[in-house]
Write a protein that holds these residues in place. Structure first.
Motif, PDB file in Angstrom:
ATOM      1  N   TYR A 110       0.883  -1.160  -0.190  1.00  0.00           N
ATOM      2  CA  TYR A 110       0.159   0.009   0.106  1.00  0.00           C
ATOM      3  C   TYR A 110       0.797   1.271  -0.059  1.00  0.00           C
ATOM      4  CZ  TYR A 110      -3.273   3.601   1.143  1.00  0.00           C
ATOM      5  OH  TYR A 110      -3.838   4.726   1.125  1.00  0.00           O
ATOM      6  N   ILE A 111       1.885   1.116   0.700  1.00  0.00           N
ATOM      7  CA  ILE A 111       2.851   2.327   0.829  1.00  0.00           C
ATOM      8  C   ILE A 111       3.462   2.668  -0.441  1.00  0.00           C
ATOM      9  CG2 ILE A 111       5.194   3.214   1.548  1.00  0.00           C
ATOM     10  CD1 ILE A 111       4.270   2.043   4.323  1.00  0.00           C
ATOM     11  N   SER A 112       3.920   1.493  -1.122  1.00  0.00           N
ATOM     12  CA  SER A 112       4.318   1.711  -2.725  1.00  0.00           C
ATOM     13  C   SER A 112       3.438   2.141  -3.670  1.00  0.00           C
ATOM     14  CB  SER A 112       4.901   0.320  -3.244  1.00  0.00           C
ATOM     15  OG  SER A 112       5.666  -0.264  -2.559  1.00  0.00           O
ATOM     16  N   TYR A 113       2.157   1.996  -3.328  1.00  0.00           N
ATOM     17  CA  TYR A 113       0.989   2.588  -3.973  1.00  0.00           C
ATOM     18  C   TYR A 113       0.857   4.051  -3.965  1.00  0.00           C
ATOM     19  CZ  TYR A 113      -3.895   3.608  -5.042  1.00  0.00           C
ATOM     20  OH  TYR A 113      -5.117   4.069  -5.371  1.00  0.00           O
ATOM     21  N   CYS A 114       0.959   4.243  -2.766  1.00  0.00           N
ATOM     22  CA  CYS A 114       0.846   5.694  -2.317  1.00  0.00           C
ATOM     23  C   CYS A 114       1.762   6.460  -2.987  1.00  0.00           C
ATOM     24  CB  CYS A 114       1.055   6.015  -0.712  1.00  0.00           C
ATOM     25  SG  CYS A 114      -0.388   5.413   0.099  1.00  0.00           S
ATOM     26  N   LYS A 115       3.045   6.061  -3.095  1.00  0.00           N
ATOM     27  CA  LYS A 115       4.330   6.819  -3.725  1.00  0.00           C
ATOM     28  C   LYS A 115       4.313   6.649  -5.079  1.00  0.00           C
ATOM     29  CE  LYS A 115       7.389   5.940   0.078  1.00  0.00           C
ATOM     30  NZ  LYS A 115       8.519   5.165   0.598  1.00  0.00           N
ATOM     31  N   GLU A 116       3.513   5.618  -6.019  1.00  0.00           N
ATOM     32  CA  GLU A 116       3.750   5.575  -7.173  1.00  0.00           C
ATOM     33  C   GLU A 116       2.957   6.719  -7.976  1.00  0.00           C
ATOM     34  OE1 GLU A 116       2.206   1.276  -8.433  1.00  0.00           O
ATOM     35  OE2 GLU A 116       0.344   2.704  -8.916  1.00  0.00           O
ATOM     36  N   LYS A 117       3.725   7.008  -9.063  1.00  0.00           N
ATOM     37  CA  LYS A 117       3.071   8.318  -9.905  1.00  0.00           C
ATOM     38  C   LYS A 117       1.780   7.657 -10.918  1.00  0.00           C
ATOM     39  CE  LYS A 117       6.825  11.358 -10.894  1.00  0.00           C
ATOM     40  NZ  LYS A 117       7.655  11.765 -12.076  1.00  0.00           N
ATOM     41  N   ASN A 118       0.824   8.641 -10.652  1.00  0.00           N
ATOM     42  CA  ASN A 118      -0.526   8.470 -11.470  1.00  0.00           C
ATOM     43  C   ASN A 118      -1.258   9.525 -11.392  1.00  0.00           C
ATOM     44  OD1 ASN A 118      -3.163   7.724 -12.060  1.00  0.00           O
ATOM     45  ND2 ASN A 118      -2.766   5.591 -11.448  1.00  0.00           N
ATOM     46  N   SER A 119      -0.837  10.373 -12.346  1.00  0.00           N
ATOM     47  CA  SER A 119      -1.626  11.649 -12.397  1.00  0.00           C
ATOM     48  C   SER A 119      -3.172  11.821 -12.111  1.00  0.00           C
ATOM     49  CB  SER A 119      -1.053  12.439 -13.316  1.00  0.00           C
ATOM     50  OG  SER A 119      -1.181  12.096 -14.541  1.00  0.00           O
ATOM     51  N   ALA A 120      -3.717  10.798 -12.657  1.00  0.00           N
ATOM     52  CA  ALA A 120      -5.279  10.671 -12.799  1.00  0.00           C
ATOM     53  C   ALA A 120      -5.673  10.551 -11.469  1.00  0.00           C
ATOM     54  CB  ALA A 120      -5.492   9.572 -13.813  1.00  0.00           C
TER      55      ALA A 120
END
Ligand code: AHM
Ligand code: MG
Length: 339
Positions: free
Chosen positions: A226-236
């Motif tokens: 989940y932390i990786s998900y929070c840090k991931e780039k996804n401008s949408a």
């Protein structure tokens, strides 16, 4: 707002008809907590002067012993709640056992109060925000004396009121009685909490995640993902999110409540039940977040439905904006299944 000042006590009295059971007593109890928190606030504001006014444990110029602030806060709350006549028993983070009330007429006292007098106290020395957390239940015991352990170990769903005071750049008291969440800022010039945050609703989505990432190596796999998900780039989806962690639950919670976000204190290899205490830290803020439209679980179940088995029981916590908490739970569940 029309500029008219509504004080906490005025607001409590105006809303008294929202509770059918012992409404006058509950109003007085809330007002007593408000008064105790003003006294605590006064001392918190002097914390930086401690080396001038006298070190902890020494006698100050007034001939009084200088106490640690969390002990002082605990004593203030116990004194305010013991003498009011509404509270039959208390539980505090600072006391191993329940605090029995022995005043005359206590058999008629209808309420139980649980509190963390000064949460985040490691922040005192560095002038960061700290807070008082409280939770109120109806008494379920009967008998000729004060309340019992069973009164203090009710499910969080039974809370009739809960709130916190944050001693920050201003001092704010936020509470609920199950009819929405309202916040009051202390105006030091008149010594009154004034309604400043009416009917608080927390955003369904947020852009802040709050977790002590120093413990990363000990986190469950789902939390790491989940932390990786929070840090991931996804401008949408407005990611990466911002990481914000003060290390003072009330302060982290208050920011996320207003701005939207998630606070996680997960189970770790070292602390399988997390760190935070169910009865006087987690349940009150879970009640508040639900009232504000958010969500609070231990990763699997609603924390308010966990039956406490001890006053100082700990639970893991995922709390905040509804969609963020649901997303974190989904990561947590997938990895838990694999184990
Ligand atoms: P305390 O009751 O001893 O102050 O501990 C509770 C505090 C919370 O305010 C905060 O969220 C948490 O401990 C921080 O813990 P950690 O330093 O492990 O991140
Ligand atoms: Mg605490």
């Amino acid at each position: 707002m029309n500029g008219k000042i509504i004080t906490l006590n005025q607001f409590i009295i105006d809303r008294q008809n929202e509770f059918s059971y012992a409404s006058g007593e509950l109003s007085r109890l809330l007002s007593d907590i408000g008064t105790a928190s003003k006294i605590i606030n006064r001392e918190v504001n002097k914390a930086g002067l401690v080396n001038i006014l006298g070190d902890y444990g020494t006698i100050n110029v007034q001939g009084e012993e200088v106490k640690k602030l969390d002990i002082y806060a605990n004593e203030q709350l116990i004194a305010a709640l013991s003498s009011g006549g509404e509270c039959c028993v208390m539980g505090s983070e600072e006391n191993d056992d329940i605090i029995e009330v022995n005043t005359e007429g206590v058999e008629n006292a209808k309420y139980v109060v649980l509190f963390d007098p000064l949460d985040g106290s490691s922040n005192i020395d560095v002038n960061a925000s700290i807070g008082t957390i409280f939770s109120i239940y109806r008494r379920i015991s009967d008998g000729p004396k004060g309340g019992t352990v069973a009164d203090c170990l009710q499910d969080g769903t039974e809370q009739v009121a809960a709130g916190y005071v944050i001693y920050g750049s201003s001092t704010i008291l936020v509470y609920t009685t199950g009819h929405g969440v309202n916040g009051f800022t202390l105006d030091p010039s008149i010594g009154e909490f004034c309604l400043s945050h009416p009917d608080i609703q927390t955003p369904k989505d947020g852009k802040i995640y709050s977790i002590n990432e120093g413990n990363y190596a000990d986190f469950p796999e789902g939390v790491k993902q989940y932390i990786s998900y929070c840090k991931e780039k996804n401008s949408a989806e407005a990611r990466p999110y911002s990481s914000r962690y003060i290390g003072s639950f009330v302060a982290d919670f208050h920011r996320n409540l207003l701005k939207g976000g998630i606070f996680i204190y997960p189970p770790t290899a070292k602390t399988p039940n997390g760190k935070l205490r169910l009865v006087y830290e987690v349940n009150p803020l879970a009640f508040l977040i639900e009232q504000a439209g958010g969500r609070a679980t231990d990763g699997k179940q609603r924390v308010l439905e966990i039956s406490p088995n001890a006053l100082h029981m700990r639970v893991p916590l995922f709390i905040g904006s509804e969609n963020m908490v649901k997303k974190a739970e989904a990561f947590f569940a997938v990895e838990a299944e694999k184990v």
